[in-house]
Motif scaffolding. Structure first.
Motif, short mmCIF file in Angstrom:
data_model
loop_
_atom_site.label_atom_id
_atom_site.label_comp_id
_atom_site.label_asym_id
_atom_site.label_seq_id
_atom_site.Cartn_x
_atom_site.Cartn_y
_atom_site.Cartn_z
N MET A 1 -15.74 11.42 5.22
CA MET A 1 -14.60 10.68 4.67
C MET A 1 -14.02 11.42 3.48
O MET A 1 -14.73 11.80 2.57
N LYS A 2 -12.70 11.64 3.50
CA LYS A 2 -12.07 12.32 2.38
C LYS A 2 -12.01 11.38 1.17
O LYS A 2 -12.01 10.16 1.29
N ASN A 3 -11.92 11.97 0.00
CA ASN A 3 -11.91 11.18 -1.23
C ASN A 3 -10.68 10.29 -1.36
O ASN A 3 -10.70 9.29 -2.06
N ASP A 4 -9.57 10.68 -0.70
CA ASP A 4 -8.34 9.93 -0.89
C ASP A 4 -8.02 8.97 0.26
O ASP A 4 -6.92 8.45 0.36
N THR A 5 -9.00 8.71 1.14
CA THR A 5 -8.74 7.79 2.25
C THR A 5 -8.84 6.33 1.81
O THR A 5 -8.24 5.46 2.42
N ILE A 6 -9.61 6.08 0.75
CA ILE A 6 -9.73 4.73 0.18
C ILE A 6 -9.60 4.86 -1.34
O ILE A 6 -10.29 5.66 -1.96
N ASN A 7 -8.73 4.06 -1.91
CA ASN A 7 -8.63 3.98 -3.37
C ASN A 7 -8.54 2.52 -3.77
O ASN A 7 -7.93 1.72 -3.05
N ILE A 8 -9.14 2.19 -4.89
CA ILE A 8 -9.05 0.83 -5.38
C ILE A 8 -8.84 0.86 -6.89
O ILE A 8 -9.40 1.72 -7.59
N SER A 9 -8.01 -0.04 -7.39
CA SER A 9 -7.77 -0.09 -8.83
C SER A 9 -7.52 -1.52 -9.24
O SER A 9 -7.03 -2.35 -8.45
N LYS A 10 -7.87 -1.83 -10.48
CA LYS A 10 -7.65 -3.17 -11.01
C LYS A 10 -6.19 -3.34 -11.42
O LYS A 10 -5.54 -2.39 -11.86
N ILE A 11 -5.69 -4.54 -11.28
CA ILE A 11 -4.33 -4.84 -11.72
C ILE A 11 -4.40 -5.26 -13.18
O ILE A 11 -4.73 -6.40 -13.50
N VAL A 12 -4.12 -4.32 -14.07
CA VAL A 12 -4.20 -4.62 -15.50
C VAL A 12 -2.86 -4.42 -16.20
O VAL A 12 -2.71 -4.77 -17.36
N LYS A 13 -1.88 -3.87 -15.50
CA LYS A 13 -0.55 -3.68 -16.08
C LYS A 13 0.44 -3.56 -14.93
O LYS A 13 0.06 -3.55 -13.76
N ASN A 14 1.73 -3.49 -15.27
CA ASN A 14 2.75 -3.34 -14.22
C ASN A 14 2.45 -2.12 -13.37
O ASN A 14 2.18 -1.04 -13.89
N VAL A 15 2.48 -2.29 -12.05
CA VAL A 15 2.11 -1.22 -11.13
C VAL A 15 3.24 -0.99 -10.14
O VAL A 15 3.76 -1.94 -9.56
N SER A 16 3.62 0.27 -9.94
CA SER A 16 4.67 0.61 -8.99
C SER A 16 4.10 1.42 -7.84
O SER A 16 3.09 2.11 -7.99
N HIS A 17 4.76 1.34 -6.72
CA HIS A 17 4.37 2.12 -5.55
C HIS A 17 5.53 3.02 -5.15
O HIS A 17 6.66 2.56 -5.04
N SER A 18 5.26 4.29 -4.95
CA SER A 18 6.28 5.24 -4.54
C SER A 18 6.39 5.26 -3.03
O SER A 18 5.39 5.22 -2.32
N THR A 19 7.62 5.35 -2.53
CA THR A 19 7.82 5.42 -1.08
C THR A 19 7.32 6.73 -0.50
O THR A 19 7.20 6.88 0.70
N ASP A 20 7.01 7.71 -1.37
CA ASP A 20 6.48 8.98 -0.88
C ASP A 20 5.00 8.87 -0.52
O ASP A 20 4.44 9.74 0.11
N ASP A 21 4.37 7.78 -0.95
CA ASP A 21 2.95 7.58 -0.71
C ASP A 21 2.76 7.11 0.73
O ASP A 21 3.42 6.19 1.19
N SER A 22 1.82 7.74 1.45
CA SER A 22 1.61 7.39 2.86
C SER A 22 0.58 6.28 3.03
O SER A 22 0.31 5.85 4.14
#
Length: 270
Positions: A1-22
């Motif tokens: 499993m590659k390191n970037d196949t799963i990521n998790i983060s806490k919601i502690v501040k305003n968070v944006s998602h880029s449309t470039d992210d797959s």
């Protein structure tokens, strides 16, 4: 499993998602946040809910001040979703990750506690160097999606048409309260956390008029009332309504009505 196949983060501040992210995203909101904006549409006051967001969507979470941990964002690549164990649950674009609708699950207290425990274990595992880490993560994800997949029949789908009506209603309320502060569509769009273009699209679709027309209508209603039923001078009225100068107020009024403010005022005594 590659390191970037799963990521998790806490919601502690305003968070944006880029449309470039797959990556696909699962947002679990525990404590109430100001809202979730998805493709320019704001869904306010969200709590105890799970959003499944397709990688084609652009989204942002707005947290409240001093938020310590409002929940988790779980980001998953297509590779991890294609794992044989997970793909059996139909958690791909056919069911949960679907750009046509946005599944929103409201969790019962019991499921909420289990969801939190699973996500906390995923968070802990990702930061560890344990043997069989990959198998454990897949197992936890499978358990998590079993709960979610089991609720598909009772899921609440956010309907964009209804949302547009809500946006227009909120816009009209803001105009009523803040017309003296601003006459600009962009100001109200920013208050709603959407673009001016999208706000105008909503108003046009729901009311068949432009956003600016709502602002102009409110200004004219207040202008006519003040000119006909008060003894305030035209200069006082212009500043009371947020115009920069009395001349600009007169120009605005004449352009919209074909009559000068002074002419309307004189007509009240005739």
């Amino acid at each position: 499993m590659k390191n970037d196949t799963i990521n998790i983060s806490k919601i502690v501040k305003n968070v944006s998602h880029s449309t470039d992210d797959s990556d696909y995203a699962v947002c679990w909101v525990k404590d109430e946040i100001k809202g979730v904006e998805i493709d320019g549409v704001l869904y306010p006051n969200i709590s105890n809910s799970i959003f499944f967001l397709d990688n084609k969507l652009q989204w942002k979470l707005y947290t409240r001040e001093n938020s310590v941990n409002a929940g988790y964002i779980l980001q998953l690549s297509q590779e991890i979703l294609s794992n044989p164990l997970l793909s059996k649950l139909h958690i791909n674009q056919v069911r949960l990750f679907n750009s046509g609708t946005i599944p929103l699950f409201k969790l019962s207290p019991g499921i909420e506690k289990r969801t939190q425990a699973i996500l906390e274990m995923i968070d802990e595992l990702l930061g560890s160097h344990l043997n069989n880490k990959e198998d454990a993560l897949i197992s936890l994800l499978n358990t998590f999606f079993v709960y979610c997949d089991g609720q598909c029949n009772i899921k609440s789908i956010i309907e964009k048409n209804q949302t547009k009506a809500n946006i227009v209603y909120a816009f009209k309320q803001l105009v009523d309260k803040n017309i003296v502060k601003s006459h600009e569509v962009g100001y109200y769009a920013s208050q709603l956390n959407i673009s001016a273009k999208y706000l105008n699209e909503c108003v046009q679709e729901v009311l068949n008029i432009s956003s600016k027309s709502i602002i102009i209508e409110q200004l004219l209603i207040r202008s006519r009332h003040a000119l006909k039923f008060t003894n305030r001078t035209i200069k006082e009225i212009s500043y009371d309504l947020g115009f920069s100068t009395p001349d600009y107020f007169s120009y605005f009024f004449k352009t919209q009505t074909g009559t000068n403010p002074s002419a309307l005022r004189r007509s009240r005594s005739s």
